[in-house]
Design a protein around this motif. Sequence first.
Motif, short mmCIF file in Angstrom:
data_model
loop_
_atom_site.label_atom_id
_atom_site.label_comp_id
_atom_site.label_asym_id
_atom_site.label_seq_id
_atom_site.Cartn_x
_atom_site.Cartn_y
_atom_site.Cartn_z
N PHE A 235 -11.39 -24.64 -60.80
CA PHE A 235 -11.18 -23.62 -62.31
C PHE A 235 -9.72 -23.69 -62.91
N ALA A 236 -8.94 -24.74 -62.69
CA ALA A 236 -8.04 -25.06 -63.34
C ALA A 236 -7.46 -26.51 -64.19
N PRO A 237 -6.63 -26.66 -64.29
CA PRO A 237 -5.26 -26.10 -64.49
C PRO A 237 -4.94 -25.41 -65.42
N VAL A 238 -4.96 -24.53 -65.48
CA VAL A 238 -4.08 -23.52 -67.06
C VAL A 238 -3.36 -24.20 -67.48
N GLN B 144 -10.11 -34.93 -61.27
CA GLN B 144 -11.07 -35.60 -61.22
C GLN B 144 -11.25 -37.57 -60.99
N ASP B 145 -9.99 -37.48 -60.26
CA ASP B 145 -9.75 -39.15 -59.54
C ASP B 145 -10.82 -38.77 -58.59
N GLU B 146 -10.54 -38.05 -58.01
CA GLU B 146 -11.03 -37.73 -56.42
C GLU B 146 -12.79 -36.76 -56.51
N GLY B 147 -12.99 -37.18 -57.58
CA GLY B 147 -14.51 -36.67 -57.84
C GLY B 147 -14.43 -35.03 -58.16
N ILE B 148 -13.82 -34.65 -58.69
CA ILE B 148 -13.68 -32.51 -58.79
C ILE B 148 -13.71 -32.40 -59.49
N LEU B 149 -14.61 -31.82 -60.58
CA LEU B 149 -14.27 -31.46 -61.74
C LEU B 149 -13.37 -30.41 -61.86
N VAL B 150 -13.65 -30.19 -63.17
CA VAL B 150 -12.02 -29.25 -63.39
C VAL B 150 -12.86 -28.18 -64.63
N SER B 151 -11.85 -26.73 -65.02
CA SER B 151 -12.20 -26.12 -65.97
C SER B 151 -10.88 -25.55 -66.32
N ILE B 152 -10.67 -26.28 -67.27
CA ILE B 152 -8.80 -26.38 -68.22
C ILE B 152 -9.58 -25.43 -68.65
N LYS B 153 -8.29 -24.01 -69.00
CA LYS B 153 -8.27 -22.86 -69.06
C LYS B 153 -7.25 -21.83 -69.73
N HIS B 154 -7.05 -20.92 -71.18
CA HIS B 154 -8.14 -20.35 -71.09
C HIS B 154 -8.30 -20.26 -72.17
N PHE B 155 -9.22 -21.09 -72.77
CA PHE B 155 -9.15 -21.44 -73.68
C PHE B 155 -10.14 -20.44 -75.42
N GLY C 180 -14.60 -29.62 -67.49
CA GLY C 180 -14.43 -28.87 -68.17
C GLY C 180 -13.82 -27.97 -69.34
N VAL C 181 -13.87 -26.69 -69.65
CA VAL C 181 -13.46 -25.99 -70.35
C VAL C 181 -13.92 -24.47 -70.02
N MET C 182 -12.75 -23.53 -69.68
CA MET C 182 -13.44 -22.36 -69.63
C MET C 182 -12.70 -21.54 -70.75
N ILE C 183 -13.60 -20.47 -70.88
CA ILE C 183 -13.57 -19.95 -72.29
C ILE C 183 -13.39 -18.55 -71.83
N ALA C 184 -11.69 -18.28 -72.72
CA ALA C 184 -11.07 -16.65 -72.56
C ALA C 184 -12.17 -15.83 -73.60
N HIS C 185 -11.70 -14.03 -72.92
CA HIS C 185 -12.12 -13.29 -73.56
C HIS C 185 -11.28 -13.10 -73.86
N MET C 186 -11.05 -12.91 -75.35
CA MET C 186 -10.12 -12.49 -76.21
C MET C 186 -11.06 -12.41 -78.03
N ASN C 187 -10.38 -11.41 -78.99
CA ASN C 187 -10.74 -11.05 -80.26
C ASN C 187 -9.47 -11.92 -80.79
N PHE D 173 -15.83 -31.65 -77.20
CA PHE D 173 -16.35 -31.27 -76.18
C PHE D 173 -17.96 -31.64 -75.35
N LYS D 174 -17.85 -32.48 -74.48
CA LYS D 174 -19.50 -32.60 -74.13
C LYS D 174 -19.51 -32.06 -72.52
N GLY D 175 -18.39 -31.63 -72.04
CA GLY D 175 -18.53 -31.56 -71.08
C GLY D 175 -19.28 -29.78 -70.27
N LEU D 176 -18.47 -29.36 -69.35
CA LEU D 176 -19.00 -28.39 -68.93
C LEU D 176 -18.15 -26.72 -69.41
N ALA D 177 -19.29 -25.87 -70.69
CA ALA D 177 -18.34 -24.85 -71.38
C ALA D 177 -18.08 -23.56 -70.08
N ILE D 178 -17.54 -23.50 -69.58
CA ILE D 178 -17.94 -22.44 -68.80
C ILE D 178 -16.69 -20.14 -68.93
#
Length: 581
Positions: free
Chosen positions: A162-165, A201-212, A254-261, A290-295
């Motif tokens: 769950f990175a990078p910020v 990702q070049d080493e085969g690890i998924l990411v989750s850029i955050k906090h969208f 991957g993209v992580m969605i933030a809890h914001m109004n 975006f076609k990846g994982l929405a987290i």
Amino acid sequence: MLLRSFVFVLALCSSVDLFAQSLKPFMEPDEQQQHWVDSVFKKMKRKERIGQMFFLRAHTNLGKAYEDSVARLIKTNKVGGLVFFQGGPGRQANLTKAYQSISEVPLLVAMDAEWGLGMRLDSTISYPYQMTLGAIQDNSLIYAMGREIARDFKRLGMHLNFAPVSDINNNPRNPVINYRSFGDNKYNVALKAAAYMKGLQDEGILVSIKHFPGHGDTDVDSHGDLPKLNFTRERLDSLELYPFRDLIAKGASGVMIAHMNIPALDSTVNLPSTLSRPIVTGLLKEDLGFKGLAISDAMEMKGVTKYFPNGEADVRAVIAGNDVIELSENTERAIGLVREAIKAKRLEKSQVIESVKKILAAKYWAKVYQEADADSSAIVNFLNRPEALALNQKLADASVTVLKGDSLLKIITPSENTAIVSVGVTDLTVFQREVAASFPNSNNYILSKIASQVDVDRVKKELKNYKQIILAIHDYRKRPSSSLDYNNTLKRFISDVVSLNPMVCLFANPYTISGLPAVERASTLIVNYQNNDEMQRAVAKVVTGKMPASGRLPVTVSPTLKTGDGIQYFPIPPAVSGQVE
């Protein structure tokens, strides 16, 4: 000012192109991947498919009863993955194997490891905070860090970081992002986040850029309440969304969605962005492509449960378009509520199918079907391998920023009687030992953050006997906030010592400078953003003339110390030491 900003941006844009070659993303499946996804999907029952969308919290420091409770949830709810938190690497490797052995579909194992495994696990490396990395001019070092962290992940059988910020920290009072951000310049944030992402990702690890869509300009921590962003859509498009748009175009998995109004994006009262279909599906998936994982961000946080309790938040998160629901308060209840939502036509079954197949595709890409190295006894040695430790020091070295006084640095004399003072500490520091080794006529002084007036007066009196003073300011807190927690006596001491023309070295959050006006007035000011052995060694090398300094300030801390500031300092060779260039 315009020239300085132009030079800073030019330096960022001239970085080596790290995207010349990349692994094909999981969002572009080949025939083998598609076959695996389809075959696994067909074997699952409807409830089991929904379970794939849920990721559980896991620990190895909470005892066997807790570990067994997670095992029961894996068996009964057929969840898709785990998110590991505190514990030890050997224990985690063994527990991961045990959990994988009872899961019919291989689990996707994740961790929130922004600065490496050391963020969560003992006996592992902590790389610099992203604020520190924001000062580095060579982004290839950050790419290399991403690759080393990815190797650590694979060694422990993990697949998703769950990175990078990717938030732009343009609010110094931000209580939750702050030092976790690369800074307040959107170009710098985007380039450095991209380097980190590609290394993973070049080493085969998924990411989750955050906090969208961007958590950098908030003064509320979404762990405790719901932040509100009252910005226009134009502002969000031009600033907060810039790094996310850039990283999505570069293949973020991957993209992580933030809890914001965010009223400009969804006017529903008290609705967190995580639960907003216009934001998750409309903005992220449709507008940005975006076609990846929405987290989702953790669904146990008050920012999302405050207004949507009792599992309603979980259902709305799925309806909004999140593919992965992270850390539900009650996973079994949430799965049942999602099934009910499908029956009640609140949620299309096809949407769940799409998310589950996407999760399975990510699992195949990350090779979840491959077992990690079975020899857990060698894990600690691997995770502390010499090349990784060396890289960690290189990152610290590259972040040292000389903000003021390169001329004074060049005439400091090792043979002169010198006082090396470290404040905010209770023991002799690595910095003091390293500098003293090159300054034979030096003495060390330490003052804690609660130093008494008697102690302070004694040190002040003795400092008058020295021709050179090196003042080091340390913050030993795990979470270095924007202000130091020193007592007023120690703050006055710092102000008094600055009048004696010392060399000031800051091992703390750069925002702390604004709360210490005397430090900003110092003739010589060196910053290295956080307090650990690597950072202290790095600054000691600069002070003793063994290393140049090339860092640049990643955030604006005052009207006179702005983003991009920093002096390209080169020490004078020993043969001419003591002369002013």
